[in-house]
Design a protein around this motif. Structure first.
Motif, PDB file in Angstrom:
ATOM      1  N   GLN A  55       0.827  -1.206   0.000  1.00 22.61           N
ATOM      2  CA  GLN A  55       0.000   0.000   0.000  1.00 22.61           C
ATOM      3  C   GLN A  55       0.860   1.254   0.000  1.00 22.61           C
ATOM      4  O   GLN A  55       0.558   2.223  -0.700  1.00 22.61           O
ATOM      5  CB  GLN A  55      -0.938  -0.008   1.212  1.00 22.61           C
ATOM      6  CG  GLN A  55      -2.042  -1.047   1.096  1.00 22.61           C
ATOM      7  CD  GLN A  55      -2.864  -1.160   2.380  1.00 22.61           C
ATOM      8  OE1 GLN A  55      -2.544  -0.548   3.387  1.00 22.61           O
ATOM      9  NE2 GLN A  55      -3.920  -1.956   2.328  1.00 22.61           N
ATOM     10  N   GLN A  56       1.951   1.244   0.763  1.00 22.66           N
ATOM     11  CA  GLN A  56       2.852   2.395   0.788  1.00 22.66           C
ATOM     12  C   GLN A  56       3.498   2.601  -0.580  1.00 22.66           C
ATOM     13  O   GLN A  56       3.579   3.720  -1.081  1.00 22.66           O
ATOM     14  CB  GLN A  56       3.928   2.211   1.860  1.00 22.66           C
ATOM     15  CG  GLN A  56       3.389   2.275   3.271  1.00 22.66           C
ATOM     16  CD  GLN A  56       4.423   1.877   4.313  1.00 22.66           C
ATOM     17  OE1 GLN A  56       5.458   1.291   3.991  1.00 22.66           O
ATOM     18  NE2 GLN A  56       4.144   2.183   5.575  1.00 22.66           N
ATOM     19  N   SER A  57       3.941   1.519  -1.190  1.00 26.46           N
ATOM     20  CA  SER A  57       4.558   1.611  -2.518  1.00 26.46           C
ATOM     21  C   SER A  57       3.545   2.082  -3.545  1.00 26.46           C
ATOM     22  O   SER A  57       3.877   2.882  -4.431  1.00 26.46           O
ATOM     23  CB  SER A  57       5.124   0.254  -2.937  1.00 26.46           C
ATOM     24  OG  SER A  57       6.155  -0.138  -2.082  1.00 26.46           O
ATOM     25  N   GLU A  58       2.334   1.600  -3.426  1.00 25.52           N
ATOM     26  CA  GLU A  58       1.287   1.997  -4.356  1.00 25.52           C
ATOM     27  C   GLU A  58       0.989   3.488  -4.219  1.00 25.52           C
ATOM     28  O   GLU A  58       0.833   4.195  -5.220  1.00 25.52           O
ATOM     29  CB  GLU A  58       0.024   1.177  -4.074  1.00 25.52           C
ATOM     30  CG  GLU A  58      -1.033   1.295  -5.140  1.00 25.52           C
ATOM     31  CD  GLU A  58      -2.177   0.339  -4.866  1.00 25.52           C
ATOM     32  OE1 GLU A  58      -3.286   0.829  -4.574  1.00 25.52           O
ATOM     33  OE2 GLU A  58      -1.961  -0.883  -4.942  1.00 25.52           O
ATOM     34  N   ALA A  59       0.932   3.991  -2.985  1.00 27.98           N
ATOM     35  CA  ALA A  59       0.691   5.419  -2.756  1.00 27.98           C
ATOM     36  C   ALA A  59       1.832   6.252  -3.345  1.00 27.98           C
ATOM     37  O   ALA A  59       1.593   7.271  -4.003  1.00 27.98           O
ATOM     38  CB  ALA A  59       0.535   5.692  -1.263  1.00 27.98           C
ATOM     39  N   ALA A  60       3.072   5.815  -3.118  1.00 31.63           N
ATOM     40  CA  ALA A  60       4.224   6.532  -3.656  1.00 31.63           C
ATOM     41  C   ALA A  60       4.198   6.525  -5.185  1.00 31.63           C
ATOM     42  O   ALA A  60       4.506   7.536  -5.830  1.00 31.63           O
ATOM     43  CB  ALA A  60       5.523   5.907  -3.147  1.00 31.63           C
ATOM     44  N   THR A  61       3.817   5.405  -5.761  1.00 35.07           N
ATOM     45  CA  THR A  61       3.725   5.298  -7.219  1.00 35.07           C
ATOM     46  C   THR A  61       2.655   6.233  -7.760  1.00 35.07           C
ATOM     47  O   THR A  61       2.856   6.891  -8.789  1.00 35.07           O
ATOM     48  CB  THR A  61       3.418   3.844  -7.627  1.00 35.07           C
ATOM     49  OG1 THR A  61       4.449   2.997  -7.126  1.00 35.07           O
ATOM     50  CG2 THR A  61       3.334   3.697  -9.123  1.00 35.07           C
ATOM     51  N   ASN A  62       1.522   6.312  -7.074  1.00 29.60           N
ATOM     52  CA  ASN A  62       0.455   7.206  -7.522  1.00 29.60           C
ATOM     53  C   ASN A  62       0.887   8.665  -7.467  1.00 29.60           C
ATOM     54  O   ASN A  62       0.578   9.445  -8.366  1.00 29.60           O
ATOM     55  CB  ASN A  62      -0.810   6.994  -6.681  1.00 29.60           C
ATOM     56  CG  ASN A  62      -1.485   5.683  -6.997  1.00 29.60           C
ATOM     57  OD1 ASN A  62      -1.312   5.118  -8.068  1.00 29.60           O
ATOM     58  ND2 ASN A  62      -2.263   5.168  -6.062  1.00 29.60           N
ATOM     59  N   MET A  64       4.010   9.752  -7.700  1.00 29.45           N
ATOM     60  CA  MET A  64       4.974   9.938  -8.781  1.00 29.45           C
ATOM     61  C   MET A  64       4.267  10.030 -10.127  1.00 29.45           C
ATOM     62  O   MET A  64       4.614  10.855 -10.973  1.00 29.45           O
ATOM     63  CB  MET A  64       5.983   8.776  -8.798  1.00 29.45           C
ATOM     64  CG  MET A  64       7.114   9.007  -9.766  1.00 29.45           C
ATOM     65  SD  MET A  64       8.358   7.687  -9.927  1.00 29.45           S
ATOM     66  CE  MET A  64       8.097   6.590  -8.594  1.00 29.45           C
ATOM     67  N   LEU A  65       3.254   9.208 -10.316  1.00 25.36           N
ATOM     68  CA  LEU A  65       2.509   9.220 -11.571  1.00 25.36           C
ATOM     69  C   LEU A  65       1.809  10.555 -11.770  1.00 25.36           C
ATOM     70  O   LEU A  65       1.816  11.103 -12.870  1.00 25.36           O
ATOM     71  CB  LEU A  65       1.492   8.071 -11.589  1.00 25.36           C
ATOM     72  CG  LEU A  65       0.672   7.905 -12.857  1.00 25.36           C
ATOM     73  CD1 LEU A  65       1.577   7.635 -14.052  1.00 25.36           C
ATOM     74  CD2 LEU A  65      -0.327   6.772 -12.697  1.00 25.36           C
ATOM     75  N   SER A  66       1.216  11.088 -10.717  1.00 28.14           N
ATOM     76  CA  SER A  66       0.543  12.386 -10.852  1.00 28.14           C
ATOM     77  C   SER A  66       1.552  13.480 -11.173  1.00 28.14           C
ATOM     78  O   SER A  66       1.275  14.368 -11.983  1.00 28.14           O
ATOM     79  CB  SER A  66      -0.256  12.717  -9.588  1.00 28.14           C
ATOM     80  OG  SER A  66       0.611  12.898  -8.497  1.00 28.14           O
ATOM     81  N   SER A  71       4.050  17.090 -15.222  1.00 26.80           N
ATOM     82  CA  SER A  71       5.237  17.429 -16.014  1.00 26.80           C
ATOM     83  C   SER A  71       4.973  17.219 -17.494  1.00 26.80           C
ATOM     84  O   SER A  71       5.404  18.020 -18.331  1.00 26.80           O
ATOM     85  CB  SER A  71       6.428  16.585 -15.582  1.00 26.80           C
ATOM     86  OG  SER A  71       6.776  16.858 -14.252  1.00 26.80           O
ATOM     87  N   SER A  72       4.266  16.160 -17.817  1.00 22.72           N
ATOM     88  CA  SER A  72       3.948  15.873 -19.214  1.00 22.72           C
ATOM     89  C   SER A  72       3.057  16.960 -19.805  1.00 22.72           C
ATOM     90  O   SER A  72       3.267  17.399 -20.942  1.00 22.72           O
ATOM     91  CB  SER A  72       3.259  14.514 -19.313  1.00 22.72           C
ATOM     92  OG  SER A  72       2.872  14.250 -20.629  1.00 22.72           O
ATOM     93  N   MET A  73       2.068  17.404 -19.025  1.00 19.88           N
ATOM     94  CA  MET A  73       1.193  18.467 -19.523  1.00 19.88           C
ATOM     95  C   MET A  73       1.978  19.769 -19.711  1.00 19.88           C
ATOM     96  O   MET A  73       1.782  20.479 -20.702  1.00 19.88           O
ATOM     97  CB  MET A  73       0.017  18.680 -18.558  1.00 19.88           C
ATOM     98  CG  MET A  73      -1.010  17.570 -18.612  1.00 19.88           C
ATOM     99  SD  MET A  73      -2.532  17.941 -17.697  1.00 19.88           S
ATOM    100  CE  MET A  73      -1.944  17.969 -16.007  1.00 19.88           C
ATOM    101  N   GLU A  74       2.870  20.060 -18.758  1.00 25.03           N
ATOM    102  CA  GLU A  74       3.693  21.263 -18.889  1.00 25.03           C
ATOM    103  C   GLU A  74       4.596  21.168 -20.116  1.00 25.03           C
ATOM    104  O   GLU A  74       4.761  22.150 -20.857  1.00 25.03           O
ATOM    105  CB  GLU A  74       4.521  21.472 -17.622  1.00 25.03           C
ATOM    106  CG  GLU A  74       3.698  21.877 -16.424  1.00 25.03           C
ATOM    107  CD  GLU A  74       4.506  21.929 -15.136  1.00 25.03           C
ATOM    108  OE1 GLU A  74       5.701  21.550 -15.146  1.00 25.03           O
ATOM    109  OE2 GLU A  74       3.932  22.347 -14.116  1.00 25.03           O
TER     110      GLU A  74
END
Length: 107
Positions: A55-62, A64-66, A71-74
């Protein structure tokens, strides 16, 4: 009759030994089942700990993804701005080339 009693005693001893053997096997099987149940309980604890890590890794991944999406939109906005500037520069270059051609004809 004595032979019958003797045979019966022998058969009783054989059957008693078989029963003792079977009882021993049942005891061993029960011990293995108990040990298996203990192992399962230990594994449940480990699984719960790993679930927390997941769950902690999943939260960190989310997170990072956001950040990557932002960054991609910028980067896309920047690329669009650069493309517009490029179009303006190309139009200016084309206009200047035309003016240069006209100026050279006049000379």
């Amino acid at each position: 009759f004595l032979q019958y009693l003797s045979d019966h005693g022998t058969m009783y001893k054989v059957k008693a030994a078989e029963i003792v053997t079977k009882a021993s096997r049942v005891e061993i099987g029960l011990e293995k089942l108990k040990a298996g149940a203990k192992d399962v309980e230990k594994m449940k604890i480990v699984l719960a700990e790993e679930e927390i890590k997941l769950q902690q890794s999943e939260a960190a991944t989310n997170v990072m993804l956001s950040k990557l999406e932002i960054s991609s939109m910028e980067a896309k906005k920047e690329a669009d701005a650069v493309a517009k500037i490029k179009e303006v520069c190309q139009a200016d270059a084309k206009r200047i080339a035309g003016e240069k051609g006209d100026a050279e004809e006049d000379l």
